[in-house]
Write a protein that holds these residues in place. Structure first.
Motif, PDB file in Angstrom:
ATOM      1  N   LEU A 180      15.166 -12.665  17.450  1.00 13.20           N
ATOM      2  CA  LEU A 180      13.902 -11.953  17.285  1.00 13.20           C
ATOM      3  C   LEU A 180      12.923 -12.290  18.400  1.00 13.20           C
ATOM      4  O   LEU A 180      12.241 -11.407  18.941  1.00 13.20           O
ATOM      5  CB  LEU A 180      13.297 -12.285  15.925  1.00 13.20           C
ATOM      6  N   VAL A 208      18.916  -8.822  11.858  1.00  7.54           N
ATOM      7  CA  VAL A 208      17.556  -8.836  12.393  1.00  7.54           C
ATOM      8  C   VAL A 208      17.076  -7.406  12.658  1.00  7.54           C
ATOM      9  O   VAL A 208      15.944  -7.035  12.316  1.00  7.54           O
ATOM     10  CB  VAL A 208      17.485  -9.680  13.680  1.00  7.54           C
ATOM     11  N   ASP A 211      16.408  -5.700   9.380  1.00  7.98           N
ATOM     12  CA  ASP A 211      15.146  -6.198   8.826  1.00  7.98           C
ATOM     13  C   ASP A 211      13.953  -5.540   9.516  1.00  7.98           C
ATOM     14  O   ASP A 211      12.973  -5.157   8.859  1.00  7.98           O
ATOM     15  CB  ASP A 211      15.059  -7.715   8.994  1.00  7.98           C
ATOM     16  N   LEU A 212      14.013  -5.405  10.835  1.00  9.54           N
ATOM     17  CA  LEU A 212      12.931  -4.742  11.568  1.00  9.54           C
ATOM     18  C   LEU A 212      12.753  -3.307  11.094  1.00  9.54           C
ATOM     19  O   LEU A 212      11.631  -2.827  10.902  1.00  9.54           O
ATOM     20  CB  LEU A 212      13.225  -4.759  13.070  1.00  9.54           C
ATOM     21  N   TYR A 230       9.254 -12.637   8.053  1.00 12.97           N
ATOM     22  CA  TYR A 230       8.478 -11.399   7.859  1.00 12.97           C
ATOM     23  C   TYR A 230       7.297 -11.308   8.823  1.00 12.97           C
ATOM     24  O   TYR A 230       7.078 -10.260   9.439  1.00 12.97           O
ATOM     25  CB  TYR A 230       7.976 -11.300   6.413  1.00 12.97           C
ATOM     26  N   TYR A 233       8.516 -10.410  12.181  1.00 19.93           N
ATOM     27  CA  TYR A 233       8.940  -9.005  12.182  1.00 19.93           C
ATOM     28  C   TYR A 233       7.722  -8.085  12.282  1.00 19.93           C
ATOM     29  O   TYR A 233       7.705  -7.118  13.044  1.00 19.93           O
ATOM     30  CB  TYR A 233       9.694  -8.667  10.899  1.00 19.93           C
TER      31      TYR A 233
END
Length: 290
Positions: A180, A208, A211-212, A230, A233
């Motif tokens: 990240l 990752v 999640d983004l 979080y 992100y």
């Protein structure tokens, strides 16, 4: 709620409460480290409140009694690491409780923690109580291993599904943070040696990116693979994530690379993955996620 993964079960209970369709008994996973005890206490306060809204009012007599830990219409049995606290004497106390009139004229609540650690005799006694449940008595029970509860007992209670965040090793979390930070151009991508497992880095990279994508779509925190990232992100999303299509493309490339690794022998997967990582930041300098 303080624990995002508890929002869905809370909404489920709240809807049943507001429509006056509460079940007489609910049971759910015993995980106090993930907020199940706090969840139960907040719902108990709502059940006993005399002027409830979406939460207990905190001001009525019932709420004040709750704050003073002196409400007469609730009975709680909690466990510690050494023993179950529900035995013959506790069952007798429960029996007396469910047959008495509510002191405050509202509901009565029974809260049992880790009930799968009860004695068999106690389980059978509770089964009999649930076969003919008194009106205005609501049971809340937590279990560590639901399969250890008698099937006949489970059939008389409603299961609350809670999507707890997945646990990952410190190594996996560290890898995810490395990827990240590299995407956000705060650090270079990892340098992979020949002996390192590139497939593990592919998996982490894919998670990752997914999640983004989910943070961009405002998905619940509980749906993230690495919820502890979080805030990071969110920073990436705010700073430049304008479209999810490039992320979709990168995820597809990672999956193709994973499939290729199973079909081609002698493939230097680490070098290919590192080259692919570099294209993520070199192609579009203005937006690290495109």
């Amino acid at each position: 709620m303080a624990f995002p993964w508890m929002r869905t079960p809370w909404q489920q209970l709240l809807a049943a409460f507001q429509s006056q369709r509460l079940s007489h008994a609910y049971y759910f996973k015993h995980a106090p480290e993930y907020g199940t005890a706090a969840f139960a206490q907040e719902f108990i306060s709502l059940l006993l409140c005399r002027k409830p809204g979406k939460r207990a009012c905190g001001e009525c007599k019932a709420c004040l009694l709750r704050k003073a830990n002196n409400h007469p219409d609730i009975i709680e049995f909690k466990v510690d690491d050494k023993q179950s606290t529900l035995g013959v004497d506790e069952v007798r106390r429960l029996t007396r409780f469910i047959h008495q009139t509510a002191n405050q004229g509202g509901r009565r609540v029974i809260y049992l923690e880790a009930m799968d650690r009860m004695t068999e005799q106690a389980s059978n006694a509770i089964l009999k109580m649930l076969e003919e449940p008194p009106e205005d008595v609501v049971w809340l029970l937590t279990v560590q291993q639901p399969e250890r509860i008698l099937a006949t007992l489970r059939s008389r209670m409603q299961w609350l599904t809670i999507s707890f965040p997945k646990e990952h090793s410190e190594e996996q979390q560290a890898r995810a943070l490395q990827v990240l930070r590299a995407i956000d151009k705060q650090a270079p991508f990892p340098t992979l040696g020949a002996k390192q497992n590139a497939l593990q880095w592919i998996d982490v990279s894919e998670h990752v990116l997914i999640d983004l994508w989910k943070v961009h779509a405002a998905a619940p925190l509980a749906q993230l693979t690495f919820p502890e990232l979080y805030d990071s992100y969110r920073t990436v999303v705010i700073n430049g994530l304008s479209s999810v299509q490039p992320i979709d493309q990168k995820i597809s490339e990672l999956r193709q690379l994973r499939q290729l690794s199973t079909q081609a022998r002698g493939l230097n997967l680490a070098i290919i993955l590192q080259n692919q990582w570099l294209t993520w930041t070199q192609a579009d300098a203005g937006d690290p996620t495109t």
